[in-house]
Design a protein around this motif. Sequence first.
Motif, mmCIF file in Angstrom:
data_model
loop_
_atom_site.group_PDB
_atom_site.id
_atom_site.type_symbol
_atom_site.label_atom_id
_atom_site.label_comp_id
_atom_site.label_asym_id
_atom_site.label_seq_id
_atom_site.Cartn_x
_atom_site.Cartn_y
_atom_site.Cartn_z
ATOM 1 N N GLU A 113 -8.856 -1.356 -3.837
ATOM 2 C CA GLU A 113 -7.859 -0.313 -3.589
ATOM 3 C C GLU A 113 -6.956 -0.112 -4.802
ATOM 4 O O GLU A 113 -6.528 -1.076 -5.431
ATOM 5 C CB GLU A 113 -7.013 -0.703 -2.376
ATOM 6 C CG GLU A 113 -6.211 0.449 -1.808
ATOM 7 C CD GLU A 113 -5.558 0.088 -0.495
ATOM 8 O OE1 GLU A 113 -5.242 1.021 0.278
ATOM 9 O OE2 GLU A 113 -5.359 -1.109 -0.224
ATOM 10 N N GLN A 137 1.037 3.987 -3.047
ATOM 11 C CA GLN A 137 0.706 5.391 -2.790
ATOM 12 C C GLN A 137 1.874 6.302 -3.171
ATOM 13 O O GLN A 137 1.668 7.374 -3.757
ATOM 14 C CB GLN A 137 0.361 5.592 -1.304
ATOM 15 C CG GLN A 137 -0.228 6.957 -1.000
ATOM 16 C CD GLN A 137 -1.469 7.256 -1.821
ATOM 17 O OE1 GLN A 137 -2.467 6.553 -1.722
ATOM 18 N NE2 GLN A 137 -1.420 8.289 -2.656
ATOM 19 N N GLN A 176 0.828 -1.208 0.000
ATOM 20 C CA GLN A 176 0.000 0.000 0.000
ATOM 21 C C GLN A 176 0.861 1.256 0.000
ATOM 22 O O GLN A 176 0.595 2.202 -0.744
ATOM 23 C CB GLN A 176 -0.926 0.000 1.224
ATOM 24 C CG GLN A 176 -2.033 -1.033 1.141
ATOM 25 C CD GLN A 176 -2.793 -1.166 2.442
ATOM 26 O OE1 GLN A 176 -2.248 -0.946 3.533
ATOM 27 N NE2 GLN A 176 -4.056 -1.532 2.340
#
Length: 207
Positions: free
Chosen positions: A188, A27, A23
């Motif tokens: 996501e 990002q 993650q």
Amino acid sequence: MKKLLLIIAIFIATGISAQTKYQKGMQKAFDLWEKGKLTEASQLFERISKAAPTKWLPSYYVATIEIIESFGLKDEAILKAKLTKAQGFLDTAKSNSENNPEILVAQAFLNLGYIAFDGQKYGMTLSGENNQLYAKALQIAPKNPRVVLAQAEWNMGAAKFFGKSTKPYCAEIKRAIALSKEEKIDIEFYPKFMIKRAEEVLKQCEK
């Protein structure tokens, strides 16, 4: 029993740690992209794709950036190198997510990179393939706003090439914008609909 619970706890902790790392990496790659650092973003997505080989999104984004950077190139060798790399990552994404409408649209976008460079050389073979790709993507996901918009843009480009009006496709662009407002994404880092860009395309269509 305690030993078994400890082993399970370690596996769970490792999974959480790995996912958190994924993650954070994703990002950071998006942050680089947003700052216009496309090469750095692509390189980071590439590293993530190797670290998470079963996920399709990192490979998809490597391909997308390479395709974007191919537009405007004047050297065919450089163009082919970029689009060949993009194709390799798209193939990896496909292997992890079959019949994915986002990947189908990306494949059509890659083909457009060749067509935009030399329509006479690549247009004849790849235009037909793109029509099939958009039709398949729309069949799989008829309410996917990115698919609807991409097909409308493709049809607009063809209309302009043949000297025809683009106005018949304005309704599809409006439908894509409307669908984007209803869309619910629960994955996501899933591709997002670029509404500002869609509005610009609509303005061009209505001229």
